[in-house]
Design a protein around this motif. Structure first.
Motif, PDB file in Angstrom:
ATOM      1  N   PRO A 100       0.832  -1.199   0.000  1.00 20.79           N
ATOM      2  CA  PRO A 100       0.000   0.000   0.000  1.00 20.79           C
ATOM      3  C   PRO A 100       0.872   1.256   0.000  1.00 20.79           C
ATOM      4  CG  PRO A 100      -0.605  -1.488   1.806  1.00 20.79           C
ATOM      5  CD  PRO A 100       0.646  -2.016   1.196  1.00 20.79           C
ATOM      6  N   LYS A 101       0.376   2.291  -0.659  1.00 23.36           N
ATOM      7  CA  LYS A 101       1.100   3.570  -0.719  1.00 23.36           C
ATOM      8  C   LYS A 101       0.315   4.640   0.023  1.00 23.36           C
ATOM      9  CE  LYS A 101       3.201   2.884  -5.253  1.00 23.36           C
ATOM     10  NZ  LYS A 101       3.366   3.455  -6.591  1.00 23.36           N
ATOM     11  N   ARG A 102       1.072   5.521   0.686  1.00 20.28           N
ATOM     12  CA  ARG A 102       0.479   6.681   1.340  1.00 20.28           C
ATOM     13  C   ARG A 102       1.350   7.884   1.032  1.00 20.28           C
ATOM     14  NH1 ARG A 102      -0.326   5.137   7.537  1.00 20.28           N
ATOM     15  NH2 ARG A 102       1.924   5.179   7.339  1.00 20.28           N
ATOM     16  N   SER A 103       0.749   9.032   0.960  1.00 20.82           N
ATOM     17  CA  SER A 103       1.475  10.262   0.750  1.00 20.82           C
ATOM     18  C   SER A 103       1.219  11.164   1.949  1.00 20.82           C
ATOM     19  CB  SER A 103       1.004  10.949  -0.523  1.00 20.82           C
ATOM     20  OG  SER A 103       1.699  12.150  -0.709  1.00 20.82           O
ATOM     21  N   PHE A 104       2.254  11.808   2.418  1.00 21.34           N
ATOM     22  CA  PHE A 104       2.123  12.685   3.575  1.00 21.34           C
ATOM     23  C   PHE A 104       2.268  14.145   3.189  1.00 21.34           C
ATOM     24  CE2 PHE A 104       3.406   8.600   5.336  1.00 21.34           C
ATOM     25  CZ  PHE A 104       2.451   8.437   6.322  1.00 21.34           C
TER      26      PHE A 104
END
Length: 134
Positions: A129-133
């Motif tokens: 899974p990818k997340r951007s902050f």
């Protein structure tokens, strides 16, 4: 291509002329330990094309798996690895750590070395899974 870069805190800065085709990934266990990551990404250039423009990096000398001494330069303040070189004929080449280059998004690795030390999961991260902050 003309590039510039710096360590994390900005104490060490540099400029260089590089060939975008000279980007590699190294999976050796030394690079894993020196970066604290699964591999190291470097762009190689000629010593004459590389200039420190600010600060004075600190030197750590390691003996490579190939028996040659490698000179590891890093920021004495923040610890960021900045570049590496060697001795004798190896001193004619500098390996700039890709993460320190301001134009790093313009480069892509062209080959991998020391693949026998590669961690088994590094070649396929697409399932994570990818997340951007941002």
């Amino acid at each position: 291509m003309r590039i510039d870069g710096r360590c994390h805190c900005g104490s060490i800065s540099y400029e260089a002329d590089v060939d975008p085709e000279m980007v590699s990934i190294c999976h050796c266990t030394d690079c894993q330990r020196l970066t604290g990551a699964a591999y190291r990404v470097t762009i190689s250039t000629r010593r004459a094309a590389f200039t420190i423009t600010g600060g004075e990096p600190r030197l750590y000398v390691k003996l490579g798996e190939n028996g040659r001494r490698r000179l590891q330069y890093f920021c004495p303040n923040c610890g960021s690895p900045v570049y590496t070189t060697g001795e004798g004929e190896d001193a004619e080449e500098v390996g700039i750590r890709l993460g320190t280059i301001n134009q790093r998004y313009e480069f892509q690795p062209r080959w991998q070395i020391w693949c026998s030390s590669e961690l088994p999961w590094v070649q396929d991260l697409t399932a994570l899974p990818k997340r951007s902050f941002d």
